[in-house]
Design an enzyme around this catalytic site. Sequence first.
Site, mmCIF file in Angstrom:
data_model
loop_
_atom_site.group_PDB
_atom_site.id
_atom_site.type_symbol
_atom_site.label_atom_id
_atom_site.label_comp_id
_atom_site.label_asym_id
_atom_site.label_seq_id
_atom_site.Cartn_x
_atom_site.Cartn_y
_atom_site.Cartn_z
ATOM 1 N N HIS A 193 0.832 -1.205 0.000
ATOM 2 C CA HIS A 193 0.000 0.000 0.000
ATOM 3 C C HIS A 193 0.872 1.263 0.000
ATOM 4 O O HIS A 193 1.798 1.366 0.803
ATOM 5 C CB HIS A 193 -0.908 -0.006 1.240
ATOM 6 C CG HIS A 193 -1.753 1.221 1.378
ATOM 7 N ND1 HIS A 193 -1.944 1.871 2.576
ATOM 8 C CD2 HIS A 193 -2.449 1.930 0.461
ATOM 9 C CE1 HIS A 193 -2.733 2.917 2.388
ATOM 10 N NE2 HIS A 193 -3.055 2.981 1.113
HETATM 11 CA CA CA Z 1 0.469 -0.388 -4.305
#
Ligand code: CA
Length: 403
Positions: A193
């Site tokens: 992320h």
């Molecule tokens: Ca990513």
Amino acid sequence: EYNIVRPKGYTVSYHANPDMEKHHFGQTHPMKPWRLTLTKSLVCSYGMPFAMDNYVTRAATYEELNAFHANDYLDYLGTAPAEDQPRDNDNNNTTSNSAGVQGEVRFNLGGSDCPLFHGLYDYCSMSGGCSLDAARKICNKQSDIAISWGGGLHHAKKSEASGFCYINDIVLAILQLLRCYPRVLYIDIDVHHGDGVEEAFFSTDRVMTVSFHKYAPEIFFPGTGGLEDNGPKSEHNPGAHHAINVPLNDGITDEQYEHLFQSVIGKVNEHFRPSVIALQCGADSLAGDRLGRFNLQVQGHGACVAFCKKLGLPMIIFGGGGYTPRNVARAWAYETSIAIDCQDKIDPVIPTHAPWREHFHHDGALFPTLEQILGEPRANRNTQKRLGEIVQHVHEQLRFVSH
Ligand code: CA
Ligand code: ZLM
Ligand code: ZN
């Protein structure tokens, strides 16, 4: 030998500082700056530099890094032993005084993810320098696609190192782009992320961030980026709905990923109407990555770059993660060829004269099959039903966004 020529009607620039590649995080640390050497070598073997403007970039200055990072954090980073400083015989750390220990805890430095290695400050300022140079060339309209494989370090925070990232070169580059463009679309295909970039722009509607990643809080780093996390909705926040997260499970394939990427980015483009794109191409989303969990091939990873390019906007392409160097070099060399529009001209067998060719197993295939990479592919835990729900949710978020 290869008919690699400049693309017609637009300019591609390649930004790198070869001194960055000499640094290392420690013998067995997964992050190996040397993968940049392997990438550059492959790009050169195919003759691609003839089709680009090639810049050897300078390191970012303290003031440039200070556009995002806090003074006390930068000052502490500067206390890491210098590149040419001899190691202490039996104690090569800087924790021998309590101020050192406190700083390391406060800034998350010196652990196994973010060690304090020799030349750390130089390495960080060179990575920042590559991406800032790319951003300036885009702002000045001297380049239409600017490549910074030495950047893409998306986890670094204002005052904290995180996940192998110390300086957030992407945030620095986007801040530069915001001086000349009204809206920046940030896209992140690293398997992790893109939390640092998302957080930095949480409260503005001038930057939309979209990250595709493996999501399993508690077990997979950094644990943030759920489907419903779309930016703080509290008070009056213009940045609400401007963070898009695409949480995925192990084993996603090229076919699923390409479809998902096109549905999400196509819709984001319609609603957000970006003026420029910042694309993080972390190569740890490829099959066979030492840390990754996906089944992407060089073709599927590259298809994301090709799709963004077709939107016809100025674009910066960053590196990022990628822990199996031969696969990183394959993907980033192929993506460089997409940028200069010679992907159909390059030999799918890596030139035999390429240095380090022995690193490219599988008879030097540029596009090894899943079987060649893995023996047996990783089980795919992504159902069509779940992927459909993700696309649905993203479309709903985008109803709140119209520029
Ligand atoms: Ca990513
Ligand atoms: N331990 N050595 C992606 C950043 C991922 C945090 C669990 C460390 C490792 C990993 C380090 C040599 C990007 C976590 C992991 C073991 C706490 C992560 C040093 C192996 C080694 O062999 C290793 C002694 C090390 C680190 C594995 N760390 C795997 N995953 C993540 C950070 C960065 O790709 O997104 C962008 C460049 N960290 O899971 C722990 C919780 C530290
Ligand atoms: Zn990553």
